[in-house]
Motif scaffolding. Structure first.
Motif, PDB file in Angstrom:
ATOM      1  N   TYR A  16       0.870  -1.167   0.000  1.00  0.00           N
ATOM      2  CA  TYR A  16       0.000   0.000   0.000  1.00  0.00           C
ATOM      3  C   TYR A  16       0.913   1.224   0.000  1.00  0.00           C
ATOM      4  CZ  TYR A  16      -4.060  -2.876   1.429  1.00  0.00           C
ATOM      5  OH  TYR A  16      -5.070  -3.805   1.490  1.00  0.00           O
ATOM      6  N   ILE A  18       1.164   5.033   0.054  1.00  0.00           N
ATOM      7  CA  ILE A  18       0.318   6.187   0.340  1.00  0.00           C
ATOM      8  C   ILE A  18       0.935   7.451  -0.251  1.00  0.00           C
ATOM      9  CG2 ILE A  18      -0.556   5.114   2.453  1.00  0.00           C
ATOM     10  CD1 ILE A  18       1.132   7.166   4.027  1.00  0.00           C
ATOM     11  N   SER A  79      -3.418   3.516   6.537  1.00  0.00           N
ATOM     12  CA  SER A  79      -3.354   3.776   5.095  1.00  0.00           C
ATOM     13  C   SER A  79      -4.685   4.273   4.546  1.00  0.00           C
ATOM     14  CB  SER A  79      -2.907   2.522   4.342  1.00  0.00           C
ATOM     15  OG  SER A  79      -3.868   1.491   4.449  1.00  0.00           O
ATOM     16  N   ARG A  84      -4.082   6.122  -1.693  1.00  0.00           N
ATOM     17  CA  ARG A  84      -3.101   5.046  -1.773  1.00  0.00           C
ATOM     18  C   ARG A  84      -3.225   4.291  -3.087  1.00  0.00           C
ATOM     19  NH1 ARG A  84      -5.742   0.888   2.744  1.00  0.00           N
ATOM     20  NH2 ARG A  84      -7.273  -0.072   1.346  1.00  0.00           N
TER      21      ARG A  84
END
Length: 393
Positions: A16, A18, A79, A84
């Motif tokens: 992930y 961001i 997140s 993201r």
């Protein structure tokens, strides 16, 4: 090129990534009443608050790192506050993605699989996987640029350098099960890139995995190359165990400047030849590798038995990592070629000339990179991809 010639392992990740937003962090500082004297990278990341405390400390100092998180739920919660993107990570996978841009494919060893992985693996690359079922344990990747400012409560700082931090709780990579067919695959391989032992947290398990991988490496043909990329160990003393067990089977032992300084327990002036030479001496005493590679923002160096044959590989690594820094994901061959024509760093040039004092040292200067929004995620992994791609030619 036959993708079975180049084998990269040992595990990939779902990441992930961001998009940096100081206002979100400032809101969390107020929400959790975080104070400047609390900021440290040393606390366990057992909550979202602890994650923010460590993240702010990394950014304040402009350094990168990798931290274990108590649960994937912390990553999901944090997140979700940001914009993201879902990508693939892990040294072997990011290296493979970089190599594929220049038309070179490989075989990957994976320890986890899901639909994200199947969808995003680079075209033409084969893989073997030790997982018996699908699973998703995301890694949080936070990158920041030099000059980003965070100001809330009594906290007020500006990041001195761009960098990235990784947070993860990834059981498949922590267990690092080795696929039974890896030995067969390596029996015809020219290059094997090894990374991933740094996340194991069980001593007995680590010994089992090291014994397995040592046996598999022993099946490689004469003249093949074993390339080991270091990383931040979740249990620092395990780094020594890995070296003790398989160092004699590693041809090239590679690390970045953050990892070098972590081993030395001090900062190194990368443009001061005396400081660098002292650091390299201390590093080689701690890690008596056949050939040591250190890649930094100003220069990259190979020192040891195979250094003389690695100049093109070092240049390939620098060029590939620099291209990702400038263009991010999805860079093209034209981008790679354009970066290769950029001016090189004068300080890096002088360091490279001075460091090449004998026939067992090769050093290559880095490029001058002036980018408003650089990509700092995966630069070491991309260096590995560029190094192996160039070496394979």
């Amino acid at each position: 090129m036959d993708n079975k010639r180049l084998v990269l392992g040992l595990g990939g990740t779902v990441d992930y990534e961001i998009v940096w937003d100081s206002s979100v962090l400032e809101g969390l500082i107020r929400e959790y009443d975080i104070r400047a004297d609390e900021l440290t990278t040393a606390v366990p990341v057992s909550s979202e608050r602890a994650l923010v405390v460590t993240l702010l400390a990394f950014v304040r100092d402009g350094v990168g790192g990798e931290r274990f998180v108590a649960s994937s739920e912390i990553i999901e919660t944090f997140s979700a506050r940001f914009q993201r993107e879902i990508t693939l990570g892990g040294t072997c996978v990011r290296a493979a993605i970089a190599m594929r841009t220049l038309g070179v494919t490989c075989t990957l060893h994976l320890v986890s699989i899901d639909d994200h992985v199947r969808r995003l693996l680079p075209e033409g690359c084969a893989y073997i996987c030790s997982a018996e079922e699908d699973s998703t344990d995301p890694h949080l990747i936070v990158q920041f640029g030099a000059g980003v400012r965070v100001t809330a409560e009594d906290i007020d700082f500006t990041a001195p350098h761009p960098n990235r931090i990784i947070y993860a709780n990834d059981p498949p990579n922590r267990d690092l099960v080795i696929a039974e067919e890896l030995g067969d695959v390596l029996s015809t391989a020219d290059v094997f890139m090894v990374a991933g032992f740094n996340v194991i947290q069980d001593e007995v398990l680590l010994e089992e995995r090291l014994a397995h991988i040592a046996d598999d490496i022993d099946r490689m043909p004469a003249g093949s190359l074993v390339f080991y990329e270091d990383a931040g160990y979740h249990i620092p003393e395990f780094a020594t165990r890995v070296r003790d067990r398989i160092l004699d089977r590693i041809d090239v032992y590679s690390m970045n400047e953050d990892e070098m300084q972590s081993y030395l327990g001090r900062t190194v002036d990368l443009l001061n030849v005396d400081d660098v030479e002292k650091a390299l001496g201390e590093l080689h005493a701690a890690i008596p590798a056949a050939t040591l590679v250190v890649h930094t923002k100003y220069w990259s160096l190979a020192r040891g038995e195979r250094a003389a044959e690695l100049r093109a590989a070092l240049q390939g690594g620098i060029t590939m990592a620099s291209t990702r820094y400038c263009y991010g994901d999805g860079f093209t061959v034209a981008d790679y070629e354009a970066v290769g024509r950029l001016a090189v760093h004068e300080g890096g040039v002088q360091m490279a000339k001075t460091l090449e004092t004998n026939d067992v040292t090769v050093a290559v200067p880095a490029f001058v990179l002036d980018v408003r929004t650089p990509t700092t995620i995966g630069l070491g992994d991309t260096f590995v991809g560029g190094f192996i791609e160039a070496y394979s030619r």
